[in-house]
Enzyme design. Structure first.
Site, PDB file in Angstrom:
ATOM      1  N   THR A   1       0.875  -1.182   0.000  1.00  0.00           N
ATOM      2  CA  THR A   1       0.000   0.000   0.000  1.00  0.00           C
ATOM      3  C   THR A   1       0.911   1.230   0.000  1.00  0.00           C
ATOM      4  O   THR A   1       1.353   1.650  -1.064  1.00  0.00           O
ATOM      5  CB  THR A   1      -0.964   0.012   1.198  1.00  0.00           C
ATOM      6  OG1 THR A   1      -0.233  -0.168   2.399  1.00  0.00           O
ATOM      7  CG2 THR A   1      -1.994  -1.095   1.062  1.00  0.00           C
TER       8      THR A   1
ATOM      9  N   LYS B   1       3.656  -6.918   4.076  1.00  0.00           N
ATOM     10  CA  LYS B   1       3.436  -5.523   3.716  1.00  0.00           C
ATOM     11  C   LYS B   1       3.039  -4.783   4.985  1.00  0.00           C
ATOM     12  O   LYS B   1       2.480  -5.374   5.923  1.00  0.00           O
ATOM     13  CB  LYS B   1       2.363  -5.363   2.644  1.00  0.00           C
ATOM     14  CG  LYS B   1       0.966  -5.753   3.014  1.00  0.00           C
ATOM     15  CD  LYS B   1       0.170  -4.777   3.848  1.00  0.00           C
ATOM     16  CE  LYS B   1       0.226  -3.371   3.296  1.00  0.00           C
ATOM     17  NZ  LYS B   1      -0.551  -2.470   4.240  1.00  0.00           N
TER      18      LYS B   1
ATOM     19  N   THR C   1       2.476  -6.237  11.762  1.00  0.00           N
ATOM     20  CA  THR C   1       2.362  -6.149  10.318  1.00  0.00           C
ATOM     21  C   THR C   1       0.911  -6.127   9.903  1.00  0.00           C
ATOM     22  O   THR C   1       0.040  -6.658  10.583  1.00  0.00           O
ATOM     23  CB  THR C   1       3.032  -7.338   9.636  1.00  0.00           C
ATOM     24  OG1 THR C   1       2.995  -7.111   8.236  1.00  0.00           O
ATOM     25  CG2 THR C   1       2.307  -8.636   9.937  1.00  0.00           C
TER      26      THR C   1
ATOM     27  N   GLU D   1       6.150   4.511   7.440  1.00  0.00           N
ATOM     28  CA  GLU D   1       5.724   5.765   6.834  1.00  0.00           C
ATOM     29  C   GLU D   1       6.460   6.971   7.405  1.00  0.00           C
ATOM     30  O   GLU D   1       6.362   7.276   8.585  1.00  0.00           O
ATOM     31  CB  GLU D   1       4.225   5.966   7.076  1.00  0.00           C
ATOM     32  CG  GLU D   1       3.374   5.089   6.187  1.00  0.00           C
ATOM     33  CD  GLU D   1       1.892   5.209   6.508  1.00  0.00           C
ATOM     34  OE1 GLU D   1       1.544   5.845   7.499  1.00  0.00           O
ATOM     35  OE2 GLU D   1       1.097   4.649   5.733  1.00  0.00           O
TER      36      GLU D   1
ATOM     37  N   ASN E   1       0.051  10.773   6.626  1.00  0.00           N
ATOM     38  CA  ASN E   1      -1.175  10.310   7.266  1.00  0.00           C
ATOM     39  C   ASN E   1      -2.265  11.372   7.341  1.00  0.00           C
ATOM     40  O   ASN E   1      -3.379  11.074   7.753  1.00  0.00           O
ATOM     41  CB  ASN E   1      -0.868   9.765   8.658  1.00  0.00           C
ATOM     42  CG  ASN E   1      -0.170   8.424   8.563  1.00  0.00           C
ATOM     43  OD1 ASN E   1      -0.732   7.470   8.063  1.00  0.00           O
ATOM     44  ND2 ASN E   1       1.075   8.371   9.009  1.00  0.00           N
TER      45      ASN E   1
ATOM     46  N   THR F   1      -6.080   6.500   4.241  1.00  0.00           N
ATOM     47  CA  THR F   1      -5.604   5.120   4.107  1.00  0.00           C
ATOM     48  C   THR F   1      -6.222   4.278   5.192  1.00  0.00           C
ATOM     49  O   THR F   1      -6.669   4.793   6.201  1.00  0.00           O
ATOM     50  CB  THR F   1      -4.076   5.036   4.219  1.00  0.00           C
ATOM     51  OG1 THR F   1      -3.672   5.673   5.418  1.00  0.00           O
ATOM     52  CG2 THR F   1      -3.416   5.651   3.020  1.00  0.00           C
TER      53      THR F   1
END
Lengths: 402, 402
Positions: free
Chosen positions: B165, B187, B198, B278, B397, B402
């Site tokens: 993603t 991922k 995760t 991120e 964010n 998301t």
């Protein structure tokens, strides 16, 4: 008028040179009586600053004649020498105050216009600033002397200014009862905490009330005010809220009356803390209703308030209710995941755990945000206040050692 | 080679049009056998996505023939219709796979070169993406068909790519045993979680092992890998780790050997998640030693990892050990506040709860940061991996749903 709104109190705020900015950095609040009852609530952090350890001892007696507060240094994680510094500050203040003139406070319980002779054990200490460094006592103690000289019945605003750190404005409050008054000041714009949100706050009243009554009022007030504020989930080493009563009004309110007034003062100050939180662009009220217990509502509100993904979404004006539900799901509160409703600024974007009204209807352009969460699990409720997570928060907390 | 490194597995990653970017968004991993034992670990979030609820049911049987994974939509908070979508996806995949040619996997437990006839109950489903929206089934199901057609014994990398993603790169691992192999993909670059770090991970092995052995290996591995990663303290609705065993090597390692290999694979993937978290500019290892219990060490490490003030200080290259101590103080772990030592990148800036070596000696210019905390309360230890809190985290964010 801050802490000097009630009769029987004087205060001051002076420049001692603890802050490199040259701003006021030492505050003094004295209770001229006739009574000197007090109560305190302190940080739940197990790593407690020296002034907290000192003041906890002082408060055990239920009697406080003076509070010395300094910004420019937290005196936390400074070991035994740091504790000795707090002790020495209290000694110094007690000596400077004992027998000093109180002409400026004519209503004080006359001891011939002189402050009574007091000991260090009647002086509470509060400090705020960088953790891990000793205070420069060669500047602090002369600052205390200057603060004693500067004491005035209108000194509340100067005191409120002297305790500021990254605050952009002083926080003060006044609540009036029937012939008696509650005043207060607070500082805190970072490290707003899960268990106690403000760094430092002093509340004063001229009501007649003993330590036990004050303690009950202060704990009840903190529980629904400072402890419902959760800006960044970080619990300070120095958080302190003190309530001092002079009895100068001669009026003894009921426990309920006193609790209500102190609660109103604490709520007012708590909202000012959130409004001035470091780098915040939103003031967010998380109203949890339909909870099976008040504790459940508080747990849910706090989980949402601390969720970085919810907070960054709000900063981005994104009514991302999925992140809110994910935060609710981390709690132990009673609820059915398929039975939760969520509204953002009045738009019920989630009903029964799934999408409902169009999220594009949500207007997040303003500074005030209300998130409503209905757990459909009972009659209880609680509101938690928080902020968004912004670039300015990251900047302020990464660029400066505080 | 990712999940296709062990014998007996094929995988694929295709473009189904779920992602607006046009990147791969549907992955398929199939176990050609001869065995099809499996174990799974799922999010502790009580708000669980439909694919989690579905896959939990599937795993109860301990047998998984195929896993369909999609990015571009989490299928979380979608109610009964969302669950039906997961079910329909499994049905669709089972039908498409049953009797399909497996010529590309000659070592598969020959059923005449054909995949066995399977039911939906042998197909696990994983989804990741925005919460609260239904998946576009008119695109997903054709994507599953394409993924079946695309299955290949070297399809692991494509599958790892299709589950990304906000990840900037695919995460894969291979660990070799004595004649058997463990492979894996993962991922996750946000919502790295307290209870399971995760978003999605599939681990494969050609070892001979039954569901109970796999379950023990996977739980032990997750406990010291994914569950020791805490990037932003946010617990996803979709977290899933699956371990599939084909038995194609014909070798049955001991429980200890299998656990060690799976742990190594999970640790490798967990570190890749932190490295790609991120907006992170630092990869931070928090090593807690001298703890009275391993749980204490984990609690302390996590409290530090989640503290916004510690994380922003690291972003600002500030070895602010006072904030670290304040975070430690919020825990219930056994320690004496005056007995804690803290080192940042090898410099012991705090000894016995107070300042020690000069903080200016700390070099925080690199990407790797190690914080050591010695509680002096016992022999136990644990390491938690986290990131700093940066402007890029806030940006990523707040700017994207998301």
């Amino acid at each position: 008028m801050s802490v000097t709104a009630p009769r029987g109190f004087r205060a001051s705020g002076v420049v001692a040179g603890l802050k490199s900015s040259g701003a006021r950095d030492v505050a003094l609040v004295v209770n001229d009586g006739p009574a000197a009852a007090a109560a305190g609530v302190f940080t739940a952090n197990r790593v407690k600053a020296a002034p907290v350890l000192w003041s906890q001892q002082v408060l055990r007696g239920g009697l406080v004649r003076a509070v010395v507060l300094n910004s420019g240094g937290a005196n936390a994680c400074t070991g035994a020498p740091g504790f000795q510094d707090s002790h020495a500050t209290a000694e110094h203040a007690a000596a400077a105050l004992s027998g000093s003139a109180v002409a400026a406070a004519p209503e004080a319980a006359g001891t011939g216009g002189r402050f009574p002779s007091i000991g260090a054990g009647e002086v509470a200490i509060c400090s705020t600033g960088l953790i891990g460094e000793r205070l420069p006592m060669d500047r602090l103690l002369p600052g205390v002397d200057a603060a004693v000289v500067g004491l005035a019945i209108d000194g509340g605003p100067a005191a409120a200014e002297a305790i500021m750190t990254t605050d952009t404005r002083p926080k003060t409050t006044v609540v009036t009862g029937a012939g008696w008054t509650v005043g207060g000041m607070a500082k805190g714009a970072g490290m707003l905490a899960p268990a106690l949100a403000t760094m430092l706050s002093v509340i004063t009243t001229d009501a007649v009330a003993g330590p036990a009554v004050l303690d009950e009022a202060l704990r009840a007030a903190c529980r629904v005010s400072f402890e419902r504020v959760d800006s960044d989930g970080c619990l300070s080493t120095n958080d302190t809220v003190l309530l001092l009563a002079s009895g100068a009004s001669g009026i003894a309110p009921t426990q309920a009356e006193l609790t209500a007034a102190v609660t109103q003062a604490c709520r007012d100050l708590a909202r000012q803390l959130i409004a001035d939180a470091e780098g915040a662009s939103k003031e967010v009220a998380i109203e949890v209703v339909g909870a099976g217990a008040e504790d459940d509502a508080v747990e849910v509100g706090r989980a949402v308030a601390r969720n970085s993904l919810v907070k960054t979404a709000l900063f981005g004006n994104d009514p991302n209710w999925g992140r809110i539900l994910a935060a609710v799901g981390t709690t132990t509160a009673a609820f059915d995941p398929d039975g939760i409703d969520v509204a953002v600024n009045g738009v019920w974007v989630c009903r029964s755990g799934a999408a409902a009204e169009d999220r594009s209807k949500v207007d997040l352009s303003g500074r005030q945000v209300t998130i409503q969460i209905d757990l459909h699990a009972g009659p209880d409720e609680a509101t938690i206040w928080t902020n968004d997570l912004s670039h300015a928060y990251v900047h302020e907390n990464s660029a400066y050692s505080t």
